[in-house]
Design an enzyme around this catalytic site. Structure first.
Site, PDB file in Angstrom:
ATOM      1  N   SER A  32     -44.178 -48.306 -14.109  1.00 19.04           N
ATOM      2  CA  SER A  32     -44.385 -48.068 -15.541  1.00 19.04           C
ATOM      3  C   SER A  32     -43.900 -49.288 -16.322  1.00 19.04           C
ATOM      4  O   SER A  32     -43.232 -50.172 -15.775  1.00 19.04           O
ATOM      5  CB  SER A  32     -43.589 -46.838 -15.967  1.00 19.04           C
ATOM      6  OG  SER A  32     -42.199 -47.126 -15.923  1.00 19.04           O
TER       7      SER A  32
ATOM      8  N   ASP B 111     -48.700 -48.060 -14.350  1.00 19.38           N
ATOM      9  CA  ASP B 111     -48.769 -46.695 -14.879  1.00 19.38           C
ATOM     10  C   ASP B 111     -48.634 -46.727 -16.406  1.00 19.38           C
ATOM     11  O   ASP B 111     -47.731 -47.389 -16.934  1.00 19.38           O
ATOM     12  CB  ASP B 111     -47.609 -45.894 -14.253  1.00 19.38           C
ATOM     13  CG  ASP B 111     -47.680 -44.411 -14.556  1.00 19.38           C
ATOM     14  OD1 ASP B 111     -48.796 -43.893 -14.730  1.00 19.38           O
ATOM     15  OD2 ASP B 111     -46.600 -43.774 -14.595  1.00 19.38           O
TER      16      ASP B 111
ATOM     17  N   ASP C 136     -53.723 -46.793 -21.035  1.00 22.38           N
ATOM     18  CA  ASP C 136     -53.527 -45.514 -21.705  1.00 22.38           C
ATOM     19  C   ASP C 136     -53.676 -45.719 -23.212  1.00 22.38           C
ATOM     20  O   ASP C 136     -52.712 -46.014 -23.917  1.00 22.38           O
ATOM     21  CB  ASP C 136     -52.150 -44.931 -21.367  1.00 22.38           C
ATOM     22  CG  ASP C 136     -51.941 -43.570 -22.024  1.00 22.38           C
ATOM     23  OD1 ASP C 136     -52.846 -43.121 -22.762  1.00 22.38           O
ATOM     24  OD2 ASP C 136     -50.887 -42.954 -21.791  1.00 22.38           O
TER      25      ASP C 136
ATOM     26  N   GLU D 130     -57.461 -42.967 -19.730  1.00 14.40           N
ATOM     27  CA  GLU D 130     -57.038 -41.586 -20.031  1.00 14.40           C
ATOM     28  C   GLU D 130     -57.767 -41.044 -21.247  1.00 14.40           C
ATOM     29  O   GLU D 130     -57.968 -41.747 -22.235  1.00 14.40           O
ATOM     30  CB  GLU D 130     -55.513 -41.532 -20.280  1.00 14.40           C
ATOM     31  CG  GLU D 130     -55.044 -40.125 -20.653  1.00 14.40           C
ATOM     32  CD  GLU D 130     -53.533 -39.919 -20.542  1.00 14.40           C
ATOM     33  OE1 GLU D 130     -52.874 -40.627 -19.765  1.00 14.40           O
ATOM     34  OE2 GLU D 130     -53.025 -39.029 -21.229  1.00 14.40           O
TER      35      GLU D 130
ATOM     36  N   HIS E 161     -45.626 -34.392 -18.753  1.00 16.07           N
ATOM     37  CA  HIS E 161     -44.628 -35.232 -18.083  1.00 16.07           C
ATOM     38  C   HIS E 161     -43.231 -34.595 -18.145  1.00 16.07           C
ATOM     39  O   HIS E 161     -42.936 -33.847 -19.066  1.00 16.07           O
ATOM     40  CB  HIS E 161     -44.566 -36.615 -18.738  1.00 16.07           C
ATOM     41  CG  HIS E 161     -45.806 -37.428 -18.511  1.00 16.07           C
ATOM     42  ND1 HIS E 161     -46.672 -37.759 -19.515  1.00 16.07           N
ATOM     43  CD2 HIS E 161     -46.321 -37.946 -17.372  1.00 16.07           C
ATOM     44  CE1 HIS E 161     -47.672 -38.466 -19.016  1.00 16.07           C
ATOM     45  NE2 HIS E 161     -47.489 -38.596 -17.709  1.00 16.07           N
TER      46      HIS E 161
ATOM     47  N   HIS F  85     -51.926 -36.362 -14.014  1.00 14.51           N
ATOM     48  CA  HIS F  85     -50.578 -36.818 -14.378  1.00 14.51           C
ATOM     49  C   HIS F  85     -49.664 -35.608 -14.474  1.00 14.51           C
ATOM     50  O   HIS F  85     -50.113 -34.453 -14.446  1.00 14.51           O
ATOM     51  CB  HIS F  85     -50.622 -37.552 -15.719  1.00 14.51           C
ATOM     52  CG  HIS F  85     -51.113 -38.955 -15.608  1.00 14.51           C
ATOM     53  ND1 HIS F  85     -50.327 -40.043 -15.845  1.00 14.51           N
ATOM     54  CD2 HIS F  85     -52.326 -39.438 -15.237  1.00 14.51           C
ATOM     55  CE1 HIS F  85     -51.034 -41.143 -15.641  1.00 14.51           C
ATOM     56  NE2 HIS F  85     -52.256 -40.804 -15.279  1.00 14.51           N
TER      57      HIS F  85
ATOM     58  N   ASN G 144     -49.933 -37.889  -9.775  1.00 19.56           N
ATOM     59  CA  ASN G 144     -48.802 -38.717 -10.219  1.00 19.56           C
ATOM     60  C   ASN G 144     -47.475 -37.968 -10.184  1.00 19.56           C
ATOM     61  O   ASN G 144     -47.341 -36.910 -10.813  1.00 19.56           O
ATOM     62  CB  ASN G 144     -49.029 -39.154 -11.668  1.00 19.56           C
ATOM     63  CG  ASN G 144     -50.030 -40.275 -11.794  1.00 19.56           C
ATOM     64  OD1 ASN G 144     -50.805 -40.536 -10.881  1.00 19.56           O
ATOM     65  ND2 ASN G 144     -50.022 -40.940 -12.929  1.00 19.56           N
TER      66      ASN G 144
ATOM     67  N   ASP H  95     -43.245 -38.566 -10.559  1.00 21.08           N
ATOM     68  CA  ASP H  95     -42.088 -39.396 -10.878  1.00 21.08           C
ATOM     69  C   ASP H  95     -40.822 -38.529 -10.992  1.00 21.08           C
ATOM     70  O   ASP H  95     -39.823 -38.758 -10.293  1.00 21.08           O
ATOM     71  CB  ASP H  95     -42.344 -40.125 -12.213  1.00 21.08           C
ATOM     72  CG  ASP H  95     -41.208 -41.048 -12.593  1.00 21.08           C
ATOM     73  OD1 ASP H  95     -40.252 -41.187 -11.816  1.00 21.08           O
ATOM     74  OD2 ASP H  95     -41.257 -41.657 -13.680  1.00 21.08           O
TER      75      ASP H  95
HETATM   76  P1  13P Z   1     -44.022 -36.175 -13.665  1.00 26.64           P
HETATM   77  O1  13P Z   1     -43.142 -36.346 -14.855  1.00 26.64           O
HETATM   78  O2  13P Z   1     -44.527 -34.792 -13.543  1.00 26.64           O
HETATM   79  O3  13P Z   1     -43.412 -36.664 -12.415  1.00 26.64           O
HETATM   80  O4  13P Z   1     -45.346 -37.080 -13.929  1.00 26.64           O
HETATM   81  C1  13P Z   1     -45.337 -38.462 -13.660  1.00 26.64           C
HETATM   82  C2  13P Z   1     -46.540 -39.157 -14.189  1.00 26.64           C
HETATM   83  O5  13P Z   1     -47.519 -38.576 -14.611  1.00 26.64           O
HETATM   84  C3  13P Z   1     -46.511 -40.621 -14.148  1.00 26.64           C
HETATM   85  O6  13P Z   1     -47.629 -41.194 -14.737  1.00 26.64           O
HETATM   86  O1  G3H Z   2     -45.527 -40.973 -17.008  1.00 27.25           O
HETATM   87  C1  G3H Z   2     -44.458 -41.580 -17.112  1.00 27.25           C
HETATM   88  C2  G3H Z   2     -43.678 -41.885 -15.907  1.00 27.25           C
HETATM   89  O2  G3H Z   2     -42.947 -40.787 -15.497  1.00 27.25           O
HETATM   90  C3  G3H Z   2     -42.866 -43.119 -16.115  1.00 27.25           C
HETATM   91  O3  G3H Z   2     -41.671 -42.866 -16.782  1.00 27.25           O
HETATM   92  O4  G3H Z   2     -41.700 -44.683 -18.512  1.00 27.25           O
HETATM   93  O5  G3H Z   2     -39.568 -43.510 -17.888  1.00 27.25           O
HETATM   94  O6  G3H Z   2     -40.654 -45.108 -16.301  1.00 27.25           O
HETATM   95  P1  G3H Z   2     -40.851 -44.112 -17.414  1.00 27.25           P
HETATM   96 ZN    ZN Z   3     -48.355 -40.043 -16.448  1.00 25.61          ZN
END
Ligand code: 13P
Ligand code: G3H
Ligand code: ZN
Length: 316
Positions: free
Chosen positions: A48, A81, A103, A133, A179, A210, A253, A255
């Site tokens: 990201s 990402d 995005d 997206e 998310h 996502h 996806n 994270d």
């Molecule tokens: P989560 O927060 O559900 O892990 O989603 C991550 C994501 O979509 C990253 O682009």
């Molecule tokens: O969709 C977002 C991802 O979970 C990335 O999170 O921007 O905190 O790295 P971040």
């Molecule tokens: Zn995402």
């Protein structure tokens, strides 16, 4: 071996989904490669904007290059990402990434198309592929037919128009997930009817889900038992991944779940070993636990066991 998501999606489409995992540091990198190799799965590493600026974007790239040498059997794509136009252009110019996500979903529809078109033109000129997206993620109540709630979800006819005009290679759709750790409560869930409608209009076109962390209750309970104060959290039912994959979702996806594993390991370790101040003991446990988590997730996605079949079709 670094490949494009296009090659991974070609093999996966309609059968299974490829796990796209976000990483930020060395321990996640090691756990990710181990977990995918242990489960014989192709995968996508996602970085990201926040991860790229956590230390220096060059550090992450160098770690991935090193991991590619150390785990020479691995087949994966390197993906930006949630990029804005500037980050996409930076990754395209650098040449290391195999795909980028633009995005521009928060922009008005025509602006989203125009921005995506510019990124697609630059990326395709360098053999890279683009995820775009349409729609905006958020917690949406499945059985409520209030139209304000529906406006955030991807509209299938618009998705077909968007793909045709923007030239993107895959599309992230808002289908009810969000998310973070707090996705669903009550009857909320994935809108399979939207995925199905999009697939009908865009047969064979790769879709991206996502916000796909499952937020395992056991992780939340263990974090809270070790001093955490996470609220009641619920994520995506992992049994839904294959159902979505059959409808054209080729990239899932994840994270948040990785962060939960990290949090659980470190909280438990330091609660139990109050005299320890060394980072390596919990780091070692985390790498093992994260690898285990990745392997389990890949079994739900259906990507586990696909590595050798993918190797046969990807360009050397
Ligand atoms: P989560 O927060 O559900 O892990 O989603 C991550 C994501 O979509 C990253 O682009
Ligand atoms: O969709 C977002 C991802 O979970 C990335 O999170 O921007 O905190 O790295 P971040
Ligand atoms: Zn995402």
């Amino acid at each position: 071996m670094i490949v494009t998501t296009r090659e991974l999606f070609k093999h996966a489409y309609g059968q299974y989904a490829v796990g796209a995992y976000n990483i930020n540091n060395l321990e996640q990198t090691m756990g990710l490669f181990r977990g995918n190799l242990d489960s014989r799965a192709p995968f996508i590493i996602q970085l990201s904007k926040g991860a790229r600026s956590y230390t220096d974007k060059g550090m992450l790239e160098a770690m991935i290059r090193a991991a590619d040498r150390i785990f020479s059997d691995a087949i994966f794509a390197v993906h930006l990402d949630h990029g804005d136009e500037e980050a996409c252009m930076d990754c395209i110019a650098g040449g290391f990434y195999s795909s980028v996500m633009i995005d521009a979903s928060m922009k008005p529809y025509e602006d989203n198309i125009a921005t995506t078109q510019r990124v697609v033109k630059a990326a395709h000129a360098k053999g890279m592929v683009v995820e775009a997206e349409l729609g905006q993620l958020g917690g949406v109540e499945e059985h409520i037919s209030v139209s304000e709630d529906q406006v955030h979800l991807t509209e299938p006819k618009q998705a077909a128009d968007f793909v045709k005009r923007s030239g993107c290679d895959s599309l992230a759709c808002a289908i009810g997930t969000s998310h973070g750790a707090y996705k669903f409560s009550g009857k909320q869930g994935i809108h399979f009817e939207i995925i199905e409608a999009i697939q009908k209009l865009l047969p064979g076109f790769p879709l991206v889900m996502h916000g796909s962390s499952s937020v395992p209750q056991s992780e939340v309970d263990r974090i809270n038992a070790a001093g955490g104060k996470l609220k009641d959290a619920r994520g995506v039912n992992p049994d839904d991944f294959i159902k979505a994959a059959k409808l054209g979702v080729t990239k899932v996806n994840i994270d948040t779940d990785g962060r939960l594993v990290w949090c659980r390991v470190h909280r438990e370790h330091f609660k139990e070993h109050t005299d320890n101040f060394d980072l390596r003991p919990p780091g070692k446990i985390f790498m093992t636990e994260y690898a285990k988590y990745i392997g389990e997730k890949n079994r739900y996605l259906g990507s586990a066991g696909q590595l050798d079949a993918v190797r046969k079709i990807v360009k050397k």
